[in-house]
Design a protein around this motif. Structure first.
Motif, PDB file in Angstrom:
ATOM      1  N   THR A   1       0.695  -1.193  -0.146  1.00  0.00           N
ATOM      2  CA  THR A   1       0.069  -0.059   0.041  1.00  0.00           C
ATOM      3  C   THR A   1       0.750   1.473   0.127  1.00  0.00           C
ATOM      4  N   PRO A   2       1.719   1.578  -1.229  1.00  0.00           N
ATOM      5  CA  PRO A   2       2.460   2.579  -1.234  1.00  0.00           C
ATOM      6  C   PRO A   2       1.393   4.075  -1.086  1.00  0.00           C
ATOM      7  N   SER A   3       2.008   5.063  -0.581  1.00  0.00           N
ATOM      8  CA  SER A   3       1.149   6.159  -0.611  1.00  0.00           C
ATOM      9  C   SER A   3       1.037   6.848  -1.821  1.00  0.00           C
ATOM     10  N   ALA A   4       0.067   7.837  -2.054  1.00  0.00           N
ATOM     11  CA  ALA A   4      -0.324   8.558  -3.173  1.00  0.00           C
ATOM     12  C   ALA A   4       1.005   9.125  -3.799  1.00  0.00           C
ATOM     13  N   ASP A   5       1.630   9.678  -2.528  1.00  0.00           N
ATOM     14  CA  ASP A   5       3.010  10.716  -3.175  1.00  0.00           C
ATOM     15  C   ASP A   5       4.050   9.713  -3.483  1.00  0.00           C
TER      16      ASP A   5
ATOM     17  N   ALA B   1     -14.097   2.857   6.206  1.00  0.00           N
ATOM     18  CA  ALA B   1     -14.547   2.861   4.949  1.00  0.00           C
ATOM     19  C   ALA B   1     -14.231   4.239   4.074  1.00  0.00           C
ATOM     20  N   LEU B   2     -14.359   5.187   4.855  1.00  0.00           N
ATOM     21  CA  LEU B   2     -14.271   6.649   4.365  1.00  0.00           C
ATOM     22  C   LEU B   2     -12.791   6.898   3.901  1.00  0.00           C
ATOM     23  N   GLU B   3     -11.992   6.340   5.093  1.00  0.00           N
ATOM     24  CA  GLU B   3     -10.371   6.634   4.649  1.00  0.00           C
ATOM     25  C   GLU B   3      -9.966   5.636   3.614  1.00  0.00           C
ATOM     26  N   ARG B   4     -10.576   4.372   3.360  1.00  0.00           N
ATOM     27  CA  ARG B   4     -10.139   3.582   2.229  1.00  0.00           C
ATOM     28  C   ARG B   4     -10.346   4.190   1.093  1.00  0.00           C
ATOM     29  N   ALA B   5     -11.534   4.875   0.896  1.00  0.00           N
ATOM     30  CA  ALA B   5     -12.349   5.816  -0.405  1.00  0.00           C
ATOM     31  C   ALA B   5     -11.150   6.491  -0.479  1.00  0.00           C
ATOM     32  N   ARG B   6     -10.809   7.366   0.554  1.00  0.00           N
ATOM     33  CA  ARG B   6      -9.765   8.595   0.283  1.00  0.00           C
ATOM     34  C   ARG B   6      -8.554   8.244  -0.359  1.00  0.00           C
ATOM     35  N   LEU B   7      -8.075   7.051   0.353  1.00  0.00           N
ATOM     36  CA  LEU B   7      -6.502   6.512  -0.340  1.00  0.00           C
ATOM     37  C   LEU B   7      -6.970   6.188  -1.659  1.00  0.00           C
ATOM     38  N   ARG B   8      -7.790   5.445  -2.061  1.00  0.00           N
ATOM     39  CA  ARG B   8      -7.976   5.136  -3.386  1.00  0.00           C
ATOM     40  C   ARG B   8      -8.131   6.452  -4.486  1.00  0.00           C
ATOM     41  N   LYS B   9      -9.005   7.314  -3.858  1.00  0.00           N
ATOM     42  CA  LYS B   9      -8.940   8.519  -4.771  1.00  0.00           C
ATOM     43  C   LYS B   9      -7.603   9.397  -4.762  1.00  0.00           C
ATOM     44  N   ALA B  10      -6.811   9.262  -3.714  1.00  0.00           N
ATOM     45  CA  ALA B  10      -5.724   9.886  -3.772  1.00  0.00           C
ATOM     46  C   ALA B  10      -4.841   9.413  -4.866  1.00  0.00           C
ATOM     47  N   GLN B  11      -4.751   7.972  -5.006  1.00  0.00           N
ATOM     48  CA  GLN B  11      -3.877   7.503  -5.715  1.00  0.00           C
ATOM     49  C   GLN B  11      -4.272   7.742  -7.362  1.00  0.00           C
ATOM     50  N   ARG B  12      -5.516   7.653  -7.510  1.00  0.00           N
ATOM     51  CA  ARG B  12      -6.201   7.743  -8.736  1.00  0.00           C
ATOM     52  C   ARG B  12      -6.005   9.171  -9.083  1.00  0.00           C
ATOM     53  N   ASP B  13      -6.334  10.130  -8.437  1.00  0.00           N
ATOM     54  CA  ASP B  13      -5.972  11.463  -8.839  1.00  0.00           C
ATOM     55  C   ASP B  13      -4.488  11.739  -9.175  1.00  0.00           C
ATOM     56  N   ALA B  14      -3.584  11.234  -8.416  1.00  0.00           N
ATOM     57  CA  ALA B  14      -2.104  11.341  -8.543  1.00  0.00           C
ATOM     58  C   ALA B  14      -1.748  10.855  -9.657  1.00  0.00           C
ATOM     59  N   ILE B  15      -2.104   9.832 -10.310  1.00  0.00           N
ATOM     60  CA  ILE B  15      -1.857   8.974 -11.370  1.00  0.00           C
ATOM     61  C   ILE B  15      -2.474   9.738 -12.843  1.00  0.00           C
ATOM     62  N   ILE B  16      -3.872  10.108 -12.702  1.00  0.00           N
ATOM     63  CA  ILE B  16      -4.324  10.969 -13.748  1.00  0.00           C
ATOM     64  C   ILE B  16      -3.478  11.987 -13.804  1.00  0.00           C
ATOM     65  N   GLU B  17      -3.338  12.965 -12.901  1.00  0.00           N
ATOM     66  CA  GLU B  17      -2.540  14.258 -12.930  1.00  0.00           C
ATOM     67  C   GLU B  17      -1.378  14.066 -13.738  1.00  0.00           C
ATOM     68  N   GLN B  18      -0.526  12.981 -13.271  1.00  0.00           N
ATOM     69  CA  GLN B  18       0.844  12.866 -13.964  1.00  0.00           C
ATOM     70  C   GLN B  18       0.583  12.304 -15.588  1.00  0.00           C
ATOM     71  N   VAL B  19      -0.057  11.601 -15.615  1.00  0.00           N
ATOM     72  CA  VAL B  19      -0.335  11.076 -17.028  1.00  0.00           C
ATOM     73  C   VAL B  19      -0.655  12.087 -18.061  1.00  0.00           C
ATOM     74  N   THR B  20      -1.594  13.045 -17.626  1.00  0.00           N
ATOM     75  CA  THR B  20      -2.222  14.035 -18.335  1.00  0.00           C
ATOM     76  C   THR B  20      -1.047  15.076 -18.474  1.00  0.00           C
ATOM     77  N   THR B  21      -0.459  15.336 -17.516  1.00  0.00           N
ATOM     78  CA  THR B  21       0.969  16.366 -17.540  1.00  0.00           C
ATOM     79  C   THR B  21       1.543  15.825 -18.817  1.00  0.00           C
ATOM     80  N   TYR B  22       2.280  14.635 -18.846  1.00  0.00           N
ATOM     81  CA  TYR B  22       3.120  14.250 -19.749  1.00  0.00           C
ATOM     82  C   TYR B  22       2.584  13.802 -21.143  1.00  0.00           C
ATOM     83  N   ASN B  23       1.146  13.450 -21.049  1.00  0.00           N
ATOM     84  CA  ASN B  23       0.562  12.890 -22.483  1.00  0.00           C
ATOM     85  C   ASN B  23      -1.009  13.245 -22.502  1.00  0.00           C
TER      86      ASN B  23
END
Length: 351
Positions: free
Chosen positions: A246-250, A288-310
């Protein structure tokens, strides 16, 4: 440039023999009862006959011994596919001892995930497609029965071929009962209702050969100097997932950003991201709310980086492959199509 080309791996038929090996961690040694249930279920679901190798149940086997099992399984013409029992954390050290000429000359389906990203990458660089997913110890042995999407993709990978639209089963677990607990044989873990997948990038359809796997392992592959050339990833679909650690979103953000700086993200046509585990067997399960937050944080981090480069890459996040159950086994080197307009993911199992 044209996408990298791949060999065709022949399909098995009921009654054929398949290798079951432990090229990373020998999970069967922890619970032989669970392993033996997995072997019975494999035959019941496919008609295939599992064949074990010297290190399949051997804890602490050397890298050389495990590599010898990989080479032997590919060399044997009576073995029609190779399945890993589970992942681990040191398969990086096994790769240099594998006879790559044997693997290249005898292409056949390989199934595994997590630390097996190393072996998938080796096969990919040899032009041999494989299938990402399918741990016998996690997805065949435990629970009251096999998950439908796992059986469908297992049969497609090993026997049937064809194409499948990947769908959301509606529930997910990060882990099951400990393997030494008798309940692991008859009960699922704590399953929760899933959320819809998230799409990013343009509303268009893209398709290409897949490459990727567990991002923590991709990090090791990159440092070891074993990554594919970016030119070979032109037009590919990048697959990313994270492990039970479970690596962090950062942390995930930094890994994906490094792929961007390397030029990998700008090469690919799309990115497929798995639903990540956000709890583990050895720590209290977050609310449950924390699990949802952790999944969202990873999702947002990946989408942000992918769209920045491509910004032209089509992105789909949340598909159940990798470290989750139920789990789709997905092509690695075979073709996946991402239809951002109609929100459909289609996998081709013909290779």
């Amino acid at each position: 440039m044209a996408p990298k080309s791949f060999e065709t791996t022949p399909k098995a038929r009921p009654g054929d023999r398949v290798a079951v090996i432990s090229p990373a961690f020998a999970a069967p040694a922890v619970s032989l009862t669970l392993h033996e249930q997995a072997m019975r279920r494999l035959t019941e679901a496919t008609g295939l006959i599992p064949v074990e190798y010297p290190t399949t149940r051997q804890l602490g086997a050397s890298a050389e011994a495990r590599a010898a099992d990989v080479t032997a399984a590919f060399a044997d013409p009576s073995i029609k596919a190779v399945l890993a029992t589970i992942g681990g954390d040191d398969q990086l050290t096994v790769i240099p001892h594998i006879d790559t000429a044997v693997l290249a000359a005898n292409p056949k389906p390989f199934l595994g995930y997590s630390d097996n990203t190393n072996l998938h990458n080796l096969l990919w660089n040899l032009g041999v497609p494989s299938f990402y997913g399918g741990s016998t110890q996690v997805h065949l042995g435990p629970g009251p029965h096999l998950d439908d999407i796992h059986v469908r993709s297992l049969r497609a990978a090993l026997l049937d071929g064809g194409t499948l639209d990947l769908t959301e089963p509606g529930e997910s677990e990060d882990f099951g009962w400990p393997w030494d607990d008798p309940r692991s044989l008859t009960e699922f873990g704590n399953r929760e209702t899933t959320e819809p997948w998230t799409w990013g990038g343009p509303d268009k359809a893209v398709s290409g050969p897949t490459w990727g796997g567990c991002i923590e392992v991709i990090d090791q592959i990159a440092i070891a100097g074993r990554m594919p050339d970016n030119a070979d990833l032109d037009g590919a679909i990048l697959m990313l997932e994270t492990s039970e650690e479970t690596p962090s979103a950062d942390e995930v953000k930094r890994w994906v950003r490094a792929l961007g700086e390397r030029g990998t993200l700008s090469s690919v046509a799309g990115v497929l991201v798995a639903r990540p585990p956000v709890s583990d067997l050895h720590s209290p399960v977050p609310p449950a709310l924390e699990r949802a937050r952790l999944r969202k944080a990873q999702r947002d981090a990946i989408i942000e980086q992918v769209t920045t480069y491509n910004p032209n890459a089509v992105i789909c996040v949340g598909v159940p492959f990798g470290h989750t159950r139920p789990q789709w086994i997905v092509p690695h080197g075979g073709t996946i199509a991402l239809d951002g307009a109609h929100r459909i993911v289609t996998a081709d199992y013909e290779h």
